[in-house]
Scaffold this motif. Structure first.
Motif, PDB file in Angstrom:
ATOM      1  N   PRO A 199       4.932  -1.463   8.793  1.00  0.00           N
ATOM      2  CA  PRO A 199       6.125  -1.315   7.927  1.00  0.00           C
ATOM      3  C   PRO A 199       7.334  -1.080   8.929  1.00  0.00           C
ATOM      4  CG  PRO A 199       4.665   0.021   6.831  1.00  0.00           C
ATOM      5  CD  PRO A 199       4.106  -0.389   8.358  1.00  0.00           C
ATOM      6  N   VAL A 200       8.455  -1.788   8.537  1.00  0.00           N
ATOM      7  CA  VAL A 200       9.804  -1.765   9.241  1.00  0.00           C
ATOM      8  C   VAL A 200      10.407  -0.586   8.692  1.00  0.00           C
ATOM      9  CG1 VAL A 200      11.996  -2.774  10.024  1.00  0.00           C
ATOM     10  CG2 VAL A 200       9.910  -4.063   9.714  1.00  0.00           C
ATOM     11  N   PRO A 201      10.755   0.549   9.404  1.00  0.00           N
ATOM     12  CA  PRO A 201      11.763   1.736   8.997  1.00  0.00           C
ATOM     13  C   PRO A 201      12.862   1.175   7.975  1.00  0.00           C
ATOM     14  CG  PRO A 201      11.393   1.910  11.137  1.00  0.00           C
ATOM     15  CD  PRO A 201      10.930   0.398  10.976  1.00  0.00           C
ATOM     16  N   ASN A 202      13.219   1.650   6.824  1.00  0.00           N
ATOM     17  CA  ASN A 202      14.091   1.208   5.843  1.00  0.00           C
ATOM     18  C   ASN A 202      14.765   2.507   5.355  1.00  0.00           C
ATOM     19  OD1 ASN A 202      15.678   0.079   3.845  1.00  0.00           O
ATOM     20  ND2 ASN A 202      14.492  -1.540   3.776  1.00  0.00           N
ATOM     21  N   PRO A 203      15.777   3.104   6.055  1.00  0.00           N
ATOM     22  CA  PRO A 203      16.226   4.294   5.667  1.00  0.00           C
ATOM     23  C   PRO A 203      17.221   4.210   4.231  1.00  0.00           C
ATOM     24  CG  PRO A 203      17.136   3.538   7.894  1.00  0.00           C
ATOM     25  CD  PRO A 203      16.289   2.534   7.263  1.00  0.00           C
ATOM     26  N   PHE A 204      17.728   2.976   4.153  1.00  0.00           N
ATOM     27  CA  PHE A 204      18.480   2.608   2.820  1.00  0.00           C
ATOM     28  C   PHE A 204      17.585   2.726   1.441  1.00  0.00           C
ATOM     29  CE2 PHE A 204      20.057  -0.198  -0.889  1.00  0.00           C
ATOM     30  CZ  PHE A 204      21.293   0.570  -0.837  1.00  0.00           C
ATOM     31  N   PHE A 222       7.347  -5.636   2.712  1.00  0.00           N
ATOM     32  CA  PHE A 222       6.885  -7.487   2.802  1.00  0.00           C
ATOM     33  C   PHE A 222       7.798  -7.819   3.812  1.00  0.00           C
ATOM     34  CE2 PHE A 222       7.708 -11.717   1.739  1.00  0.00           C
ATOM     35  CZ  PHE A 222       7.021 -12.249   1.889  1.00  0.00           C
ATOM     36  N   ARG A 223       7.129  -8.084   4.966  1.00  0.00           N
ATOM     37  CA  ARG A 223       7.710  -8.543   6.189  1.00  0.00           C
ATOM     38  C   ARG A 223       8.732  -7.211   6.796  1.00  0.00           C
ATOM     39  NH1 ARG A 223       8.306 -14.938   5.093  1.00  0.00           N
ATOM     40  NH2 ARG A 223       6.058 -15.426   4.862  1.00  0.00           N
ATOM     41  N   ASN A 224       9.862  -7.815   6.829  1.00  0.00           N
ATOM     42  CA  ASN A 224      10.881  -6.670   7.363  1.00  0.00           C
ATOM     43  C   ASN A 224      11.760  -5.948   6.025  1.00  0.00           C
ATOM     44  OD1 ASN A 224      12.417  -9.052   6.980  1.00  0.00           O
ATOM     45  ND2 ASN A 224      13.762  -8.453   8.719  1.00  0.00           N
ATOM     46  N   LEU A 225      11.378  -6.349   4.761  1.00  0.00           N
ATOM     47  CA  LEU A 225      12.006  -5.786   3.715  1.00  0.00           C
ATOM     48  C   LEU A 225      11.101  -4.826   2.985  1.00  0.00           C
ATOM     49  CD1 LEU A 225      12.916  -9.436   2.335  1.00  0.00           C
ATOM     50  CD2 LEU A 225      14.434  -7.882   3.589  1.00  0.00           C
ATOM     51  N   SER A 226      11.953  -3.851   2.119  1.00  0.00           N
ATOM     52  CA  SER A 226      11.227  -3.043   1.440  1.00  0.00           C
ATOM     53  C   SER A 226      11.336  -3.578  -0.175  1.00  0.00           C
ATOM     54  CB  SER A 226      12.029  -1.760   1.158  1.00  0.00           C
ATOM     55  OG  SER A 226      11.298  -0.767   0.443  1.00  0.00           O
ATOM     56  N   MET A 227      10.106  -3.801  -0.783  1.00  0.00           N
ATOM     57  CA  MET A 227      10.208  -4.203  -2.098  1.00  0.00           C
ATOM     58  C   MET A 227      10.234  -3.247  -3.221  1.00  0.00           C
ATOM     59  SD  MET A 227       7.290  -7.029  -3.664  1.00  0.00           S
ATOM     60  CE  MET A 227       7.678  -7.738  -5.421  1.00  0.00           C
ATOM     61  N   TRP A 228      10.915  -3.679  -4.092  1.00  0.00           N
ATOM     62  CA  TRP A 228      10.846  -2.798  -5.292  1.00  0.00           C
ATOM     63  C   TRP A 228      10.692  -3.736  -6.740  1.00  0.00           C
ATOM     64  CZ3 TRP A 228      12.154   2.513  -6.047  1.00  0.00           C
ATOM     65  CH2 TRP A 228      12.642   3.228  -4.823  1.00  0.00           C
ATOM     66  N   SER A 229      10.122  -3.350  -7.879  1.00  0.00           N
ATOM     67  CA  SER A 229       9.958  -3.847  -9.108  1.00  0.00           C
ATOM     68  C   SER A 229      10.748  -3.195 -10.069  1.00  0.00           C
ATOM     69  CB  SER A 229       8.598  -4.188  -9.510  1.00  0.00           C
ATOM     70  OG  SER A 229       7.953  -4.972  -8.392  1.00  0.00           O
ATOM     71  N   ALA A 230      11.690  -3.852 -10.722  1.00  0.00           N
ATOM     72  CA  ALA A 230      12.420  -3.359 -11.929  1.00  0.00           C
ATOM     73  C   ALA A 230      11.876  -4.064 -13.330  1.00  0.00           C
ATOM     74  CB  ALA A 230      14.009  -3.095 -11.476  1.00  0.00           C
ATOM     75  N   ARG A 231      12.109  -3.208 -14.187  1.00  0.00           N
ATOM     76  CA  ARG A 231      11.871  -3.845 -15.664  1.00  0.00           C
ATOM     77  C   ARG A 231      13.135  -3.379 -16.380  1.00  0.00           C
ATOM     78  NH1 ARG A 231       6.669  -3.219 -17.975  1.00  0.00           N
ATOM     79  NH2 ARG A 231       6.207  -5.351 -17.238  1.00  0.00           N
ATOM     80  N   CYS A 232      13.704  -4.523 -16.947  1.00  0.00           N
ATOM     81  CA  CYS A 232      14.790  -4.381 -17.853  1.00  0.00           C
ATOM     82  C   CYS A 232      14.510  -4.174 -19.238  1.00  0.00           C
ATOM     83  CB  CYS A 232      15.845  -5.568 -17.578  1.00  0.00           C
ATOM     84  SG  CYS A 232      16.517  -5.483 -15.762  1.00  0.00           S
ATOM     85  N   GLY A 233      15.194  -3.439 -19.999  1.00  0.00           N
ATOM     86  CA  GLY A 233      14.930  -3.334 -21.372  1.00  0.00           C
ATOM     87  C   GLY A 233      14.878  -4.427 -22.326  1.00  0.00           C
ATOM     88  N   ARG A 234      15.679  -5.303 -22.129  1.00  0.00           N
ATOM     89  CA  ARG A 234      15.668  -6.462 -23.182  1.00  0.00           C
ATOM     90  C   ARG A 234      15.785  -7.846 -22.377  1.00  0.00           C
ATOM     91  NH1 ARG A 234      20.046  -6.364 -27.488  1.00  0.00           N
ATOM     92  NH2 ARG A 234      20.986  -5.475 -25.786  1.00  0.00           N
ATOM     93  N   GLY A 235      15.502  -7.718 -21.048  1.00  0.00           N
ATOM     94  CA  GLY A 235      15.590  -8.559 -20.055  1.00  0.00           C
ATOM     95  C   GLY A 235      14.216  -9.098 -19.291  1.00  0.00           C
TER      96      GLY A 235
END
Length: 115
Positions: free
Chosen positions: A22-27, A66-79
């Motif tokens: 994994p690539v470091p991702n401080p943000f 994933f590659r040089n990115l950090s992946m998050w998943s988000a679930r919206c209330g009515r979306g």
């Protein structure tokens, strides 16, 4: 010698993305340290800034690299559910989870929606 280098190059290209270091991702690391409400507000802002709709983020999951990115998943209330890819330079790309397979990106790992 050229065949050995060619074989090594092909081997390097066939290593799965998950097996790569994994690539470091401080943000993304700072985002993970936030409490739920501020973190979800940041993820919602990323979704809205991508001209997608989200009333509020109800669930979020940090999925890893994933590659040089950090992946998050988000679930919206009515979306929809979204995959959020964060670069080490704080760049963000958001895609609906339903579209990730088409683009050969990792699937979102969110629990099934409650009915």
């Amino acid at each position: 010698m050229k065949t050995i280098l060619g074989a090594l190059a092909m081997l390097a290209l066939t290593v799965p993305a998950a097996a790569q270091k994994p690539v470091p991702n401080p943000f993304s690391d700072r985002l993970a340290r936030l409490k739920d409400i501020p973190r979800r507000a940041v993820l919602r802002r990323a979704i809205l800034d991508s001209t997608l709709w989200c009333d509020r983020v109800e669930q979020d999951v940090r999925q890893g690299s994933f590659r040089n990115l950090s992946m998050w998943s988000a679930r919206c209330g009515r979306g929809a559910d979204y995959g959020i890819f964060i670069g080490a330079d704080q760049s963000v790309q958001v895609r609906p989870c339903a579209d990730l397979v088409k683009f050969k990106l990792p699937a979102c790992r969110l629990p099934p929606r409650k009915r």
